[in-house]
Design a protein around this motif. Sequence first.
Motif, PDB file in Angstrom:
ATOM      1  N   MET A 176       1.533  13.326   3.674  1.00 58.14           N
ATOM      2  CA  MET A 176       1.291  12.333   4.725  1.00 58.14           C
ATOM      3  C   MET A 176       1.644  10.934   4.237  1.00 58.14           C
ATOM      4  N   MET A 177       1.294  10.625   2.987  1.00 61.58           N
ATOM      5  CA  MET A 177       1.630   9.303   2.458  1.00 61.58           C
ATOM      6  C   MET A 177       3.144   9.122   2.386  1.00 61.58           C
ATOM      7  N   GLY A 178       3.850  10.156   1.979  1.00 60.24           N
ATOM      8  CA  GLY A 178       5.309  10.078   1.925  1.00 60.24           C
ATOM      9  C   GLY A 178       5.924   9.925   3.301  1.00 60.24           C
ATOM     10  N   ALA A 179       5.382  10.662   4.259  1.00 62.20           N
ATOM     11  CA  ALA A 179       5.905  10.583   5.622  1.00 62.20           C
ATOM     12  C   ALA A 179       5.657   9.207   6.229  1.00 62.20           C
ATOM     13  N   THR A 180       4.466   8.664   6.022  1.00 61.53           N
ATOM     14  CA  THR A 180       4.180   7.355   6.612  1.00 61.53           C
ATOM     15  C   THR A 180       4.948   6.250   5.906  1.00 61.53           C
ATOM     16  N   ALA A 181       5.107   6.349   4.586  1.00 56.20           N
ATOM     17  CA  ALA A 181       5.885   5.330   3.864  1.00 56.20           C
ATOM     18  C   ALA A 181       7.350   5.388   4.279  1.00 56.20           C
ATOM     19  N   GLY A 182       7.888   6.599   4.427  1.00 54.49           N
ATOM     20  CA  GLY A 182       9.281   6.737   4.871  1.00 54.49           C
ATOM     21  C   GLY A 182       9.463   6.218   6.287  1.00 54.49           C
ATOM     22  N   GLY A 183       8.505   6.537   7.150  1.00 57.09           N
ATOM     23  CA  GLY A 183       8.569   6.037   8.530  1.00 57.09           C
ATOM     24  C   GLY A 183       8.496   4.525   8.583  1.00 57.09           C
ATOM     25  N   LEU A 184       7.622   3.947   7.753  1.00 57.53           N
ATOM     26  CA  LEU A 184       7.510   2.488   7.724  1.00 57.53           C
ATOM     27  C   LEU A 184       8.812   1.860   7.252  1.00 57.53           C
ATOM     28  N   ILE A 227       0.617  -3.962   5.259  1.00 50.24           N
ATOM     29  CA  ILE A 227      -0.846  -4.025   5.352  1.00 50.24           C
ATOM     30  C   ILE A 227      -1.374  -2.895   6.228  1.00 50.24           C
ATOM     31  N   ALA A 228      -0.718  -2.633   7.346  1.00 48.81           N
ATOM     32  CA  ALA A 228      -1.158  -1.551   8.230  1.00 48.81           C
ATOM     33  C   ALA A 228      -1.030  -0.198   7.541  1.00 48.81           C
ATOM     34  N   LEU A 229       0.046   0.005   6.792  1.00 46.06           N
ATOM     35  CA  LEU A 229       0.222   1.260   6.062  1.00 46.06           C
ATOM     36  C   LEU A 229      -0.875   1.437   5.018  1.00 46.06           C
ATOM     37  N   ALA A 230      -1.174   0.375   4.281  1.00 48.31           N
ATOM     38  CA  ALA A 230      -2.237   0.457   3.272  1.00 48.31           C
ATOM     39  C   ALA A 230      -3.589   0.745   3.927  1.00 48.31           C
ATOM     40  N   ALA A 231      -3.821   0.164   5.095  1.00 49.91           N
ATOM     41  CA  ALA A 231      -5.086   0.404   5.797  1.00 49.91           C
ATOM     42  C   ALA A 231      -5.189   1.853   6.254  1.00 49.91           C
ATOM     43  N   VAL A 232      -4.106   2.402   6.769  1.00 52.92           N
ATOM     44  CA  VAL A 232      -4.128   3.797   7.211  1.00 52.92           C
ATOM     45  C   VAL A 232      -4.310   4.723   6.020  1.00 52.92           C
ATOM     46  N   TRP A 233      -3.634   4.451   4.924  1.00 54.09           N
ATOM     47  CA  TRP A 233      -3.797   5.276   3.727  1.00 54.09           C
ATOM     48  C   TRP A 233      -5.231   5.232   3.217  1.00 54.09           C
ATOM     49  N   SER A 234      -5.810   4.046   3.186  1.00 52.97           N
ATOM     50  CA  SER A 234      -7.165   3.917   2.632  1.00 52.97           C
ATOM     51  C   SER A 234      -8.241   4.454   3.575  1.00 52.97           C
TER      52      SER A 234
END
Length: 180
Positions: A121-129, A101-108
Amino acid sequence: MPQYPGGVDLQRKPSGGTAIAAGVLAAAGALFGILFAIRNFSTLDMLAHTKLAWVGWMQAIAYVIEVITLGPGAVLLFMRKTPGRWLVLTGSAVQIAQGIIALAAVWSSGIYSSRLSNAEMMGATAGGLFVVLIPAIATVILAALPITGRWLAWGNQPPSVQQPPAYGQQPPGFGQPPQW
């Protein structure tokens, strides 16, 4: 597995490796949950007037839920109590859900670095998550395995092992019929 006629139960004791590993990961998750809950509650004032203020509150509350479920769940798992398994599963599922949920909120929200494209950035944050959620995912898998349930159930059974007959005595059902 049936007992042989002497009465000794030959069923092997299930390994507790998966349940103990899930308990250790849950205990570590509870400790990290305490640290992250404190950190999130202390940063809520900085997020107060931003689009992501609700994410800070959601994460802080989720970490409190994790501490309340993972800590006692780990202790109950070590004590071979089935409710511990469900508490650990609940706490780990809350961790995974709040991360997604936090990842989706940051992306949106559109908050990205100017040096990286949106896709990077989306790839980096998804990989980090994913890296951050590996312990929670492993905990869910270990706690949900059937061997964990068998180990918990084995510890809750009363001892049913009977002594084999003394030397020289035949167990019931063996030997020659009475008319001989």
